[in-house]
Design an enzyme around this catalytic site. Structure first.
Site, PDB file in Angstrom:
ATOM      1  N   ASP A  11      43.906  45.038  36.407  1.00 18.04           N
ATOM      2  CA  ASP A  11      44.142  43.987  37.398  1.00 18.04           C
ATOM      3  C   ASP A  11      45.059  42.973  36.729  1.00 18.04           C
ATOM      4  O   ASP A  11      44.630  42.226  35.853  1.00 18.04           O
ATOM      5  CB  ASP A  11      42.800  43.353  37.801  1.00 18.04           C
ATOM      6  CG  ASP A  11      42.994  42.117  38.693  1.00 18.04           C
ATOM      7  OD1 ASP A  11      44.142  41.830  39.080  1.00 18.04           O
ATOM      8  OD2 ASP A  11      41.985  41.456  38.994  1.00 18.04           O
ATOM      9  N   LYS A  73      53.259  35.833  37.703  1.00 21.83           N
ATOM     10  CA  LYS A  73      53.230  36.773  38.825  1.00 21.83           C
ATOM     11  C   LYS A  73      53.992  36.228  40.034  1.00 21.83           C
ATOM     12  O   LYS A  73      54.523  36.981  40.830  1.00 21.83           O
ATOM     13  CB  LYS A  73      51.764  37.041  39.190  1.00 21.83           C
ATOM     14  CG  LYS A  73      51.541  38.231  40.090  1.00 21.83           C
ATOM     15  CD  LYS A  73      50.039  38.491  40.202  1.00 21.83           C
ATOM     16  CE  LYS A  73      49.690  39.566  41.180  1.00 21.83           C
ATOM     17  NZ  LYS A  73      48.229  39.791  41.204  1.00 21.83           N
ATOM     18  N   GLU A 174      45.262  45.290  45.806  1.00 20.56           N
ATOM     19  CA  GLU A 174      44.064  44.639  45.286  1.00 20.56           C
ATOM     20  C   GLU A 174      42.866  44.680  46.245  1.00 20.56           C
ATOM     21  O   GLU A 174      41.771  45.067  45.834  1.00 20.56           O
ATOM     22  CB  GLU A 174      44.399  43.202  44.868  1.00 20.56           C
ATOM     23  CG  GLU A 174      45.207  43.202  43.569  1.00 20.56           C
ATOM     24  CD  GLU A 174      46.034  41.950  43.349  1.00 20.56           C
ATOM     25  OE1 GLU A 174      45.832  40.967  44.082  1.00 20.56           O
ATOM     26  OE2 GLU A 174      46.890  41.964  42.446  1.00 20.56           O
ATOM     27  N   ASP A 196      40.774  38.343  50.178  1.00 20.39           N
ATOM     28  CA  ASP A 196      41.081  38.228  48.755  1.00 20.39           C
ATOM     29  C   ASP A 196      41.964  37.010  48.492  1.00 20.39           C
ATOM     30  O   ASP A 196      43.169  37.050  48.694  1.00 20.39           O
ATOM     31  CB  ASP A 196      41.780  39.531  48.314  1.00 20.39           C
ATOM     32  CG  ASP A 196      42.179  39.514  46.835  1.00 20.39           C
ATOM     33  OD1 ASP A 196      41.960  38.485  46.173  1.00 20.39           O
ATOM     34  OD2 ASP A 196      42.706  40.536  46.356  1.00 20.39           O
TER      35      ASP A 196
END
Lengths: 634, 247
Positions: A11, A73, A174, A196
């Site tokens: 992850d 990211k 994810e 999420d």
């Protein structure tokens, strides 16, 4: 695990990253050397230009903010021209010499790195953690990405894997990964919604579970919405307060902003379990910022941010053709779902108490491990499990008038394909340019430009005669592949790919080599340190040996040799040549074999005399046969 | 993004006669080997043929879903993640084809449009894209206004134009909005009527196939073309209405 090669699940998060694997029937997170599961996604360059990752890098955020970076990211798969918004909110320091259209590069100290390279440093750390754990090399991985990541962001993630020396077998979304982790022990059929909200991205996915098949029906999200936004809001408020109350503008003081950031993040976390929190921050010039924030105030402040998750949820439901009451289960993923107000919002949206059985920070990595296990051929636990995911964004082609012609619609199960036919407009024309887009908007300029293709080598024919079939295929990673063929001549057309935002294959190759070079350097450094430690051990043991009665039994010649070799080791130890240090250690070892034996003998004799070791030799203890480590008598 | 030059379909056309599985030599099913289960190179086939279905429009969607899941387990790239390059290519090709086919056939309208496409008929360009394209290039778009709706459509377009003007001026005419909403409801009812009308033509089409009657087949086909064109027109109107109401 049989003799199958290990595939790890990673992850790669905005705030934290984790690596997990399938341990028997259940996925498990692999801790780092420090015993902690979460590796903060922070990368720093220390004074010696060494890359530092994770917890160890965090202090650099405050001490030398110009040599550290977090939330990288957010910049994955983006060009210079489309990061301006991020730059207003994050202390990213871009390289000075960036050209428009170029992949951004971040400055750390005197060096610059692309976002995939910085992500690769994090991946390499996770890879090492896994290798330490298994005691074997790890080269294959499944990496998770936000479901709403576009082609460029996915490609950048894959590139990061390659740079880190990982063969990325699959990119998994994810929220889907999270559902795999949940589905493993539930094995029920029904409709599941995954909400999420992570550090920097928001995803919502709606899945249909059917006898082990995890079929995503619809997904939506925002790749720039997460806990980071809450942090930035709180930082802005603090900066305003400080300016207003203390007459101090610290917004350009990197160290002060980093200190404030750390404090407000702690406050945010605390407010999930406490009713109020007191901020107390030391500022330059002996000033202090103090403020109390109640949970109620906090909730009011963040309302506009968390409200931005409502639209994507409603759209996903609409795309799935479902009403909230048709959702059987709701799963929460991501650290930001710990906020009670977020949970209340989800409960309200889906009219259902959400699941929080699994740690929202770890569930994605655990799911990645499950998918890794499926790809490696499966086990009894994952038998019958199959993931059918979708593409989050429509794929289109620019046609006359700057309009997007959608050829693969969003929420299509992947792999998905579409063929388009092209022809020429002028006699003898041998090239056709194609502009590929991703997004939902009608006009090409409002969509994300993926790439421009040039179909070359079309056989010269009258205008309109060639019939070129271009096949667009989105693979199971959500990444586009393109092939083309002129149908009349049967000739395969050449395609020149020009990714709008991304690294070319050559660039990625170059970066891999760079990291190998660094790996070599890292390895060398480690060896020097280890050899130095060993030298210290043997030198210390020798000092003890000289004090023991056994020393007296050596010949003058032996003592001379030992003294010479000891001097040599002390000298060579200060250098950087680990092979020379090792050689010197070996020589000294050889020369002291008899000393060690004599010491052993006297130790045994002493023991036989019935004396207690502790009394006779205090804390020294006898020395082991060889090398001169302590012997164990119990 | 990566470019992909190989084209497994081409290679396969040549040995189409060869029905043996490349791996175990046994008889292959359309996409995978019935004996050893391995994925097979793709063969050109339309979406109906991919599922082994006749080109009929009445279709058991639940059964189609079961078949889709079954084939997914055989063909999905996850199953071939560690296989050699060629098998991974075939799996990618076959599973994308499977997904494309399932997506098209499970939806009644897409299924009908696809069948008409196989019959060599492309529907009038009534899509949103065509509208935008026409707007951008200044071409006149072909319009197929259902005759029975001519009057309503004319009125609705006037109302929409007014609503757009209001919005630009920052005004809000509540009674106009109510009126438009009422019109929208009418259109949605009309859409439902068209759907049930369509299933009637499906029966005609399927019966014509069974009876092997060319005349009946063409009749059913033309009725469906007409109906879908009308339907597209209404759908675009609804979209325009939503645009005005939502923003």
């Amino acid at each position: 695990m049989a003799d199958r090669e290990i595939i790890i699940g990673i992850d790669l998060g905005t705030t934290n990253s984790l690596v997990a694997f399938m341990s028997g029937d259940a996925p498990a997170v692999i801790p780092g050397e420090d015993g902690v599961n979460l590796v903060p996604s922070v990368v720093a360059l220390d004074e010696k230009n060494q890359i530092i990752v994770g917890n160890a890098a965090r202090k650099y955020l405050i001490e030398t903010p110009d040599r550290a970076v977090y939330s990288i990211k957010r910049l994955m798969g983006r060009g210079v021209d489309d990061v301006q918004e991020e730059l207003k909110l994050f202390p990213f320091q871009l390289a000075d010499d960036l050209q428009p259209g170029e992949v951004v590069r971040i400055r750390l100290g005197e060096k610059t790195f692309t976002p995939p390279e910085i992500s690769a440093f994090i991946l390499r750390q996770l890879k090492r953690n896994a290798e330490r754990f298994f005691g074997a090399p790890v080269t294959k991985a499944v990496i998770t990405v936000p479901a709403y990541f576009n082609d460029a962001q996915r490609q950048a993630t894959k590139d990061a894997g390659r740079i880190a020396g990982l063969d990325v077998l699959r990119l998994v979304n994810e929220p889907t990964a999270a559902s795999l982790a949940y589905g493993l022990d539930k094995k029920e059929n029904g409709i599941v919604a995954v909400y999420d909200l992570g550090g920097g991205t928001f995803d919502v996915s709606i899945l249909k579970l059917h006898d082990g098949i995890f079929e995503v029906i619809a997904t939506n999200g925002d790749t720039h919405l997460g806990g980071d936004d809450i942090d930035n809001l709180l930082i802005r408020i603090a900066l305003d307060d400080i300016r207003g109350d203390l007459g101090l503008d610290v917004s350009r003081n990197g160290e002060a902003v980093a200190t404030i950031r750390k404090a407000v993040i702690e406050a945010k976390i605390a407010l999930s379990s406490q009713e109020s929190i007191k901020l107390d921050i030391d500022l330059p010039g002996d000033k202090r910022y103090r403020r109390e924030i109640t949970r109620e105030q906090f909730e009011q402040l963040i309302q506009p941010i968390i409200d931005r998750t409502v639209g994507p949820c409603k759209q996903a439901l609409k795309d799935a053709g479902l009403k909230p009451e048709q959702i059987d289960e709701v799963v929460l993923v991501g650290g930001s779902t710990r906020i009670p107000k977020v949970r209340a919002l989800v409960k309200d949206l889906f009219q259902r108490e959400p699941h929080i059985d699994l740690n929202p920070d770890e569930v994605v990595a655990l799911g990645a491990a499950v998918q890794a296990n499926i790809l490696s051929g499966g086990s009894t636990a994952t038998e019958n499990m199959l993931l059918l995911d979708v593409t989050p964004l429509s794929l289109g082609i620019e046609v006359a008038g700057g309009v997007t012609d959608k050829i693969i619609l969003r929420n299509s199960t992947i792999p998905a394909s579409a063929s388009q036919h092209y022809t020429t407009q002028v006699d003898g024309q041998t090239n056709v340019a194609i502009h590929v887009l991703q997004g939902e908007r009608e006009l090409a300029k409002d969509c994300r430009s993926l790439a421009r293709f040039d179909l070359k080598g079309i056989p010269p024919m009258a205008a309109g005669m060639p019939r070129i079939e271009v096949k667009f295929l989105i693979d199971a990673n959500g990444i586009l592949q393109v092939s083309a063929r002129e149908q009349r001549s049967g000739k395969q057309a050449e395609i020149e790919v020009q990714p709008s935002y991304g690294l070319t294959d050559e660039q990625v190759e170059g970066m891999i080599l760079d990291s190998f070079d660094n790996a070599e350097e890292d390895f060398r450094q480690r060896q020097v340190i280890e050899a130095g430690n060993e030298a210290d051990t043997i030198l210390a043991a020798l000092e003890k040996g000289k004090k023991s009665p056994a020393w007296g039994e050596l010949t003058t010649e032996e003592k001379k040799t030992i003294a010479r070799l000891e001097k040599m080791l002390v000298e060579v130890k200060t250098g950087n040549d680990y092979q020379a240090i090792r050689k010197s250690i070996d020589e000294l070892n050889q020369a002291t074999i008899r000393l060690a034996e004599l010491m052993m003998d006297s130790a045994v004799t002493t023991a036989l005399k019935g004396q207690n070791m502790d009394e006779s030799n205090a804390d020294e203890g006898p020395t082991a046969p060889h090398p001169m480590a302590k012997a164990e008598f119990k | 993004m990566s470019s992909n030059f190989s084209n497994p379909t081409l290679a396969v056309v040549a040995d189409r006669e060869n029905d043996a599985c490349w791996s175990c030599g046994d008889m292959r099913a359309a996409q995978f080997c019935k004996s050893c289960g391995k994925v097979q190179p793709a063969r050109p086939a339309d979406f109906f043929a991919f599922f082994g279905l006749p080109k009929k429009l009445n279709l058991d969607v639940a059964k189609l879903e079961r078949e889709f899941y079954l084939l997914s387990r055989k063909l999905h790239p996850d199953v071939y993640a560690q296989a050699r390059e060629e098998e991974r290519e075939w799996s990618l090709e076959q599973s994308s084809r499977l997904n494309d086919a399932y997506r098209t056939l499970k939806d009644p309208i897409k299924r009908t449009q696809y069948l008409l496409h196989l019959e060599g008929i492309e529907l009038e360009e009534q899509s949103k894209n065509a509208t935008e394209k026409a707007r951008a290039t200044g071409e006149i778009k072909k319009q197929v206004v259902p005759p029975e709706l001519l009057e309503e459509v004319f009125e609705l377009n006037m109302q929409l134009e007014e609503a757009r003007m209001n919005k630009k001026a920052g005004e809000n005419d509540a009674s106009l909005v109510t009126e438009i909403q009422k019109q929208k409801q009418n259109l949605e009812i009309k859409l439902e009527e068209l759907s049930s009308e369509l299933s009637g033509y499906w029966n005609d089409w399927d019966a014509a196939l069974d009876a092997d009657s060319e005349t009946a087949r063409i009749q059913a086909r033309d009725k469906m073309v007409d109906l879908l064109n009308r339907r597209n027109y209404i759908r675009n109107l609804v979209r325009d209405v939503n645009e005005v109401l939502e923003s």
